[in-house]
Design a protein around this motif. Structure first.
Motif, PDB file in Angstrom:
ATOM      1  N   VAL A  60      -3.409  13.796  -6.813  1.00  0.00           N
ATOM      2  CA  VAL A  60      -4.462  13.336  -7.724  1.00  0.00           C
ATOM      3  C   VAL A  60      -3.829  12.561  -8.880  1.00  0.00           C
ATOM      4  N   GLY A  61      -4.292  11.352  -9.086  1.00  0.00           N
ATOM      5  CA  GLY A  61      -3.764  10.513 -10.165  1.00  0.00           C
ATOM      6  C   GLY A  61      -2.480   9.786  -9.813  1.00  0.00           C
ATOM      7  N   GLY A  62      -1.923  10.068  -8.650  1.00  0.00           N
ATOM      8  CA  GLY A  62      -0.651   9.449  -8.270  1.00  0.00           C
ATOM      9  C   GLY A  62      -0.752   7.955  -8.024  1.00  0.00           C
ATOM     10  N   SER A  63      -1.807   7.519  -7.364  1.00  0.00           N
ATOM     11  CA  SER A  63      -1.987   6.094  -7.076  1.00  0.00           C
ATOM     12  C   SER A  63      -2.178   5.291  -8.361  1.00  0.00           C
ATOM     13  N   GLU A  64      -2.985   5.867  -9.273  1.00  0.00           N
ATOM     14  CA  GLU A  64      -3.205   5.186 -10.556  1.00  0.00           C
ATOM     15  C   GLU A  64      -1.891   5.070 -11.338  1.00  0.00           C
ATOM     16  N   ARG A  65      -1.074   6.131 -11.291  1.00  0.00           N
ATOM     17  CA  ARG A  65       0.208   6.090 -11.983  1.00  0.00           C
ATOM     18  C   ARG A  65       1.126   5.029 -11.368  1.00  0.00           C
ATOM     19  N   ASN A  66       1.125   4.929 -10.044  1.00  0.00           N
ATOM     20  CA  ASN A  66       1.959   3.937  -9.375  1.00  0.00           C
ATOM     21  C   ASN A  66       1.533   2.514  -9.719  1.00  0.00           C
ATOM     22  N   LEU A  67       0.220   2.297  -9.832  1.00  0.00           N
ATOM     23  CA  LEU A  67      -0.270   0.983 -10.256  1.00  0.00           C
ATOM     24  C   LEU A  67       0.181   0.667 -11.675  1.00  0.00           C
ATOM     25  N   ALA A  85       0.831  -1.205   0.000  1.00  0.00           N
ATOM     26  CA  ALA A  85       0.000   0.000   0.000  1.00  0.00           C
ATOM     27  C   ALA A  85       0.867   1.256   0.000  1.00  0.00           C
ATOM     28  N   SER A  86       1.969   1.229   0.752  1.00  0.00           N
ATOM     29  CA  SER A  86       2.847   2.396   0.839  1.00  0.00           C
ATOM     30  C   SER A  86       3.519   2.725  -0.491  1.00  0.00           C
ATOM     31  N   ASP A  87       3.620   1.734  -1.372  1.00  0.00           N
ATOM     32  CA  ASP A  87       4.211   1.961  -2.691  1.00  0.00           C
ATOM     33  C   ASP A  87       3.187   2.500  -3.690  1.00  0.00           C
TER      34      ASP A  87
END
Length: 280
Positions: A118-125, A110-112
């Motif tokens: 905004v949009g950062g989590s989607e980019r990390n995935l 989760a920490s990664d």
């Protein structure tokens, strides 16, 4: 200066050697490695209590690797979900599978993934799937339920994370393993994307006996003591690991079968809140 994975890949044009990377970038590009080297030499699948036999799971993954060699086939890759109680061996078994097929494991937590932008989590995935696609590593999302839940009654940004995961898993052509302690909170559409779903259950008597020999092989536990631990129907490999780690700092006088049995039973009582069974 901190570098994002996209910048690293654009600079090198391919996955670079670890020695060439800034120290802060190694974990992101190559994943977090286990600190316990050589564990696979003593690892045994026999203790696991899974809804599909461990041997069968390994065999299916090996078949998927062979199947992927046919470049004409568009439906490549395999997606697996391991779910069940905490400490039941899900993550360690994923590492064992990677070792069996001679692949490295690329772990994401989760920490990664979660980002305040905004949009950062989607980019990390997206980047996690992209890196695993390039390297051929086994992609492991540990405790998937901690950052991807059902799209019902959640904020828009949480729904966006699930949508991104669904898009990525659809086109991913590698080996994906996800673990979850709470599969019921996950989105149903996401669960349908997995080829294999395996429940990890508490240890049986045979597994408890094997774990006692593995961690406390200098002691002889009776069948009655093993039965006492097994009666809670909640013991997991993680319980033995935790107790063994704690006892390293204690006096050797405590290293008795009665103390170890008592502590393992106390752990089960705490886990079950006085109930004899644990489940989902």
């Amino acid at each position: 200066m901190k570098m994002e994975s996209k910048e690293i890949l654009s600079i090198y044009g391919k996955m670079p050697d670890k020695d060439l990377l800034p120290e802060c970038a190694v974990d992101f590009v190559y994943g977090k490695e286990s600190s316990c080297e050589g564990w696979e030499k003593t690892y045994s699948m026999d203790v696991l209590n899974t809804s599909i036999s461990a041997d069968e799971i390994v065999g299916m993954v090996k078949n998927a690797v062979e199947f992927a060699k046919d470049k004409k086939c568009s439906d490549q890759g395999i997606k697996i979900l391991f779910y069940g109680c905490s400490g039941s061996g899900k993550s360690q078994f994923a590492k064992y599978i990677a070792n069996e097929i001679h692949r490295k494991i690329f772990s994401r937590y989760a920490s990664d993934i979660l980002s305040k932008w905004v949009g950062g989590s989607e980019r990390n995935l997206s980047e996690a799937f992209g890196i695993a696609e390039k390297t051929g590593d086994v992609l492991l999302f540990d405790e998937l339920d901690s950052f991807l839940t059902s799209r019902e009654d959640v904020y828009a940004w949480q729904r966006s994370n699930v949508n991104e995961f669904l898009n990525q898993i659809e086109k991913f052509r590698g080996i994906l393993i996800c673990t979850s302690n709470l599969p019921d909170v996950m989105d149903k559409a996401m669960l349908r994307r997995f080829h294999i779903m395996v429940e990890f259950k508490p240890l049986k008597k045979e597994g408890i006996s094997a774990m006692l020999k593995n961690y406390f092989n200098q002691l002889d536990f009776s069948g009655r003591q093993i039965e006492r631990i097994a009666s809670f129907e909640s013991a997991t490999p993680g319980d033995f690991s935790i107790l063994h780690s704690r006892m390293r700092f204690m006096k050797k006088d405590f290293m008795t079968v009665d103390y170890i049995t008592g502590e393992l039973c106390r752990m089960q009582e705490d886990k079950c809140n006085g109930k004899r069974k644990i489940g989902f």
